[in-house]
Design an enzyme around this catalytic site. Structure first.
Site, PDB file in Angstrom:
ATOM      1  N   HIS A 145       6.220 -21.246  46.821  1.00 42.12           N
ATOM      2  CA  HIS A 145       7.557 -21.777  47.065  1.00 42.12           C
ATOM      3  C   HIS A 145       7.612 -23.230  46.610  1.00 42.12           C
ATOM      4  CE1 HIS A 145      11.416 -22.369  48.991  1.00 42.12           C
ATOM      5  NE2 HIS A 145      10.938 -23.464  49.574  1.00 42.12           N
ATOM      6  N   ALA A 184       0.825  -1.214   0.000  1.00 43.57           N
ATOM      7  CA  ALA A 184       0.000   0.000   0.000  1.00 43.57           C
ATOM      8  C   ALA A 184       0.854   1.256   0.000  1.00 43.57           C
ATOM      9  CB  ALA A 184      -0.904  -0.002   1.228  1.00 43.57           C
ATOM     10  N   GLY A 237      28.123  -6.159  15.650  1.00 43.50           N
ATOM     11  CA  GLY A 237      27.099  -5.594  16.522  1.00 43.50           C
ATOM     12  C   GLY A 237      26.840  -6.503  17.705  1.00 43.50           C
TER      13      GLY A 237
HETATM   14  P1  NAI Z   1      20.924  -3.093  18.483  1.00 41.55           P
HETATM   15  O1  NAI Z   1      20.686  -1.628  18.398  1.00 41.55           O
HETATM   16  O2  NAI Z   1      20.380  -3.867  19.620  1.00 41.55           O
HETATM   17  O3  NAI Z   1      22.482  -3.394  18.424  1.00 41.55           O
HETATM   18  C1  NAI Z   1      23.316  -2.916  17.387  1.00 41.55           C
HETATM   19  C2  NAI Z   1      24.739  -2.928  17.891  1.00 41.55           C
HETATM   20  O4  NAI Z   1      25.610  -2.708  16.796  1.00 41.55           O
HETATM   21  C3  NAI Z   1      25.030  -1.822  18.892  1.00 41.55           C
HETATM   22  O5  NAI Z   1      25.624  -2.392  20.019  1.00 41.55           O
HETATM   23  C4  NAI Z   1      25.972  -0.891  18.137  1.00 41.55           C
HETATM   24  O6  NAI Z   1      26.885  -0.227  18.990  1.00 41.55           O
HETATM   25  C5  NAI Z   1      26.676  -1.864  17.202  1.00 41.55           C
HETATM   26  N1  NAI Z   1      27.253  -1.281  15.992  1.00 41.55           N
HETATM   27  C6  NAI Z   1      26.710  -0.361  15.150  1.00 41.55           C
HETATM   28  N2  NAI Z   1      27.549  -0.092  14.129  1.00 41.55           N
HETATM   29  C7  NAI Z   1      28.652  -0.867  14.295  1.00 41.55           C
HETATM   30  C8  NAI Z   1      29.861  -1.047  13.580  1.00 41.55           C
HETATM   31  N3  NAI Z   1      30.125  -0.360  12.459  1.00 41.55           N
HETATM   32  N4  NAI Z   1      30.786  -1.931  14.047  1.00 41.55           N
HETATM   33  C9  NAI Z   1      30.552  -2.621  15.199  1.00 41.55           C
HETATM   34  N5  NAI Z   1      29.426  -2.476  15.924  1.00 41.55           N
HETATM   35  C10 NAI Z   1      28.467  -1.619  15.482  1.00 41.55           C
HETATM   36  O7  NAI Z   1      20.382  -3.651  17.077  1.00 41.55           O
HETATM   37  P2  NAI Z   1      20.112  -5.134  16.559  1.00 41.55           P
HETATM   38  O8  NAI Z   1      20.811  -6.132  17.384  1.00 41.55           O
HETATM   39  O9  NAI Z   1      20.365  -5.074  15.107  1.00 41.55           O
HETATM   40  O10 NAI Z   1      18.573  -5.314  16.800  1.00 41.55           O
HETATM   41  C11 NAI Z   1      17.663  -4.369  16.249  1.00 41.55           C
HETATM   42  C12 NAI Z   1      16.496  -4.171  17.170  1.00 41.55           C
HETATM   43  O11 NAI Z   1      15.624  -5.279  17.071  1.00 41.55           O
HETATM   44  C13 NAI Z   1      16.856  -4.097  18.655  1.00 41.55           C
HETATM   45  O12 NAI Z   1      17.289  -2.825  19.065  1.00 41.55           O
HETATM   46  C14 NAI Z   1      15.549  -4.463  19.268  1.00 41.55           C
HETATM   47  O13 NAI Z   1      14.749  -3.315  19.305  1.00 41.55           O
HETATM   48  C15 NAI Z   1      14.976  -5.474  18.303  1.00 41.55           C
HETATM   49  N6  NAI Z   1      15.196  -6.844  18.787  1.00 41.55           N
HETATM   50  C16 NAI Z   1      14.627  -7.214  19.967  1.00 41.55           C
HETATM   51  C17 NAI Z   1      14.819  -8.473  20.473  1.00 41.55           C
HETATM   52  C18 NAI Z   1      14.166  -8.817  21.764  1.00 41.55           C
HETATM   53  O14 NAI Z   1      13.273  -8.112  22.182  1.00 41.55           O
HETATM   54  N7  NAI Z   1      14.595  -9.864  22.444  1.00 41.55           N
HETATM   55  C19 NAI Z   1      15.641  -9.452  19.783  1.00 41.55           C
HETATM   56  C20 NAI Z   1      16.205  -8.959  18.570  1.00 41.55           C
HETATM   57  C21 NAI Z   1      15.980  -7.703  18.102  1.00 41.55           C
END
Ligand code: NAI
Length: 472
Positions: free
Chosen positions: A440, A112, A176
């Site tokens: 418990h 959409a 990351g």
């Molecule tokens: P994220 O924001 O959690 O982690 C990305 C990481 O990559 C950060 O630590 C950042 O410092 C690092 N980074 C960025 N550029 C870089 C570089 N050039 N070299 C080395 N490190 C670098 O993002 P992620 O893991 O991709 O997940 C995306 C989103 O998806 C999360 O923020 C979350 O909101 C969601 N998610 C939630 C989950 C859950 O609730 N259990 C599980 C997976 C994802």
């Protein structure tokens, strides 16, 4: 065609909004360009948890000999595991289709985009223009790419590729050390890959309390995962002998041999190609859709929820926003929740929820808070499960004793945090948590004990001496 309510996107934001709106008597049409359930169900939360569950079992079983259960002949059948994960996802996806249909929601496949303030065009099998009274936009997000490290789905994988589980690579470089990097890095380490995590910040899971991350770091070391901090991935160099990841570190440029690379450096909102300008929908400086407290955009007929409306990008947040938006459209006085729990399915799991005031922030602002910690090592059930790593920490206002936040690292943190979220949503005090009879022996007793510790009267911790330590 006309729809009283049009929902764009069938992920955990969109399909929940559609069901709630249908319950409230709206005529609802939902448009989905791919598969119902969105990223979360099809290539995110659910398949990752299925595989993490399997990897945990596979990794744990050899340890069972310590408790008197002999296991021999253990082996991994990757094809069967992949098929089982697909069965789980397919069953749940069919469930969503049934729920939508039983609620009278019309599902239109296609993509959409807005053609005016009150109309969308759907590009699908047959192009169709739909006029709407209200619209809820739940178009989600997609992975970010570092320039020079674009996903080719062969060498440089996104989380979808990694969860497709084509094979278990001998070595996996993870760029990351965030949610995805650590969840999937741990999973592959348990399935036998040699995993290296490259993280540009000075800690894993940046933004998470360092003391919650420490047990996870220990476990990663035990699993043989190498962690490179302050190492920023910059690009790829492909030579005759294979590919190398180039990273910038304080000690200079690093080159890491790469068999497979999982890039997980964050996600960005899906706002492109939607014709938002024609719909009069404005963005924030960070590129999310600007919304008010009921998720109304700058066009009062259009609402936006979930990842596209701002962080945190979490499925449960999207679903709750969908409910609020659907209720607001029906004229109900719905208002947003107080707190969104975050859960990271690492080993051990990390979970936290709060009103945005950590212990360190409270100290920095000289705000009087009560803090109680309870280690799982002191809890009978955790010992009986052989899972004594980690702790529960409760933070409360020093005067009113209202719970401000709960942080957990340890077994079943993902489930335990739900009670904490309820406590915060209800404005519970430490006394409420401490005086609620917890069965418990169970893990949630750790939350009760942490509340008792904050009140200086824990039962299962040695008394601490000193001024201000007296029980209240
Ligand atoms: P994220 O924001 O959690 O982690 C990305 C990481 O990559 C950060 O630590 C950042 O410092 C690092 N980074 C960025 N550029 C870089 C570089 N050039 N070299 C080395 N490190 C670098 O993002 P992620 O893991 O991709 O997940 C995306 C989103 O998806 C999360 O923020 C979350 O909101 C969601 N998610 C939630 C989950 C859950 O609730 N259990 C599980 C997976 C994802």
């Amino acid at each position: 065609m006309k729809a009283e309510l049009l929902v764009i996107g069938g992920g955990p934001g969109g399909y929940v909004a559609a069901i709630r709106a249908a319950q409230l008597g709206r005529d609802v049409t939902l448009i989905e360009q791919d598969r119902l359930g969105g990223v979360c169900l099809n290539e995110g939360c659910i398949p990752s948890k299925a595989l993490i569950h399997a990897a945990n079992l596979y990794h744990k079983i050899p340890e069972l000999s310590q408790i008197g259960i002999a296991t021999e002949g253990l082996r991994l059948e990757v094809e069967r595991l992949r098929a089982w994960k697909e069965e789980v996802v397919t069953r749940l996806r069919e469930g969503i289709a049934k729920l939508l249909s039983a609620n009278g929601v019309r599902v239109v496949p296609g993509r959409a985009h807005f053609v005016s303030q009150g109309q969308v065009k759907v590009e699908g099998a047959e192009a169709e223009t739909i006029e709407f009274d209200h619209c809820i936009l739940a178009s989600g997000s997609r992975p970010l790419e570092i320039p020079g490290l674009e996903f080719d789905h062969e060498l440089v994988l996104d989380s979808t590729d990694a969860l497709a589980l084509e094979e278990v690579p001998q070595a996996l470089l993870v760029i990351g050390g965030g949610y995805i990097g650590l969840e999937l890095g741990t999973l592959y380490a348990k399935l036998g890959s040699k995993v290296t995590v490259v993280e540009m910040m000075n800690q894993l899971l940046p933004g998470t309390e360092p003391e919650l991350v420490r047990p996870v770091e220990r476990r990663l070391r035990e699993l043989g995962v190498e962690v490179l901090l302050r190492a920023k991935a910059k690009g790829l160099r492909r030579g005759r002998s294979g590919a190398e990841l180039v990273a910038e570190a304080p000690e200079g440029e690093k080159r890491l041999v790469a068999e497979k690379i999982l890039q997980a450096v964050g996600r960005r909102p899906n706002t492109a190609g939607l014709g938002l300008e024609r719909a009069g929908v404005e963005l924030t400086e960070k590129g999310f859709i600007a919304v008010d407290g009921q998720f109304r955009t700058s066009n009062p007929r259009i609402f936006a929820i979930g990842d596209v409306a701002g962080p945190p990008m979490l499925a449960h947040k999207a679903s709750h926003e969908g409910i609020i938006a659907a209720e607001a459209i029906a004229g109900l006085p719905s208002a947003a929740f107080k707190a969104v729990p975050a859960v990271i399915f690492t080993d051990p799991e990390i979970a936290y929820v709060g009103l945005g005031l950590s212990e360190a922030e409270a100290q920095a602002r000289a705000r009087k808070v009560l803090v109680g910690r309870f280690p799982f090592a002191a809890l009978g059930r955790a010992a009986a499960m052989g899972e004594a790593e980690g702790f529960v920490k409760v933070i409360a206002d020093g005067e009113s004793k209202v719970v401000l936040g709960v942080e957990i690292v340890g077994p079943e943190a993902s489930s335990l945090i739900a009670e904490a979220a309820l406590a915060i949503e209800m404005g519970a005090t430490l006394e409420d948590l401490a005086r609620t009879v917890h069965p418990h022996p169970t893990l949630p007793e750790a939350l009760m004990e942490a509340a008792l510790a904050a009140l200086h009267r824990p039962i299962h911790l040695l008394p601490r001496k000193g001024p201000g330590r007296g029980p209240s």
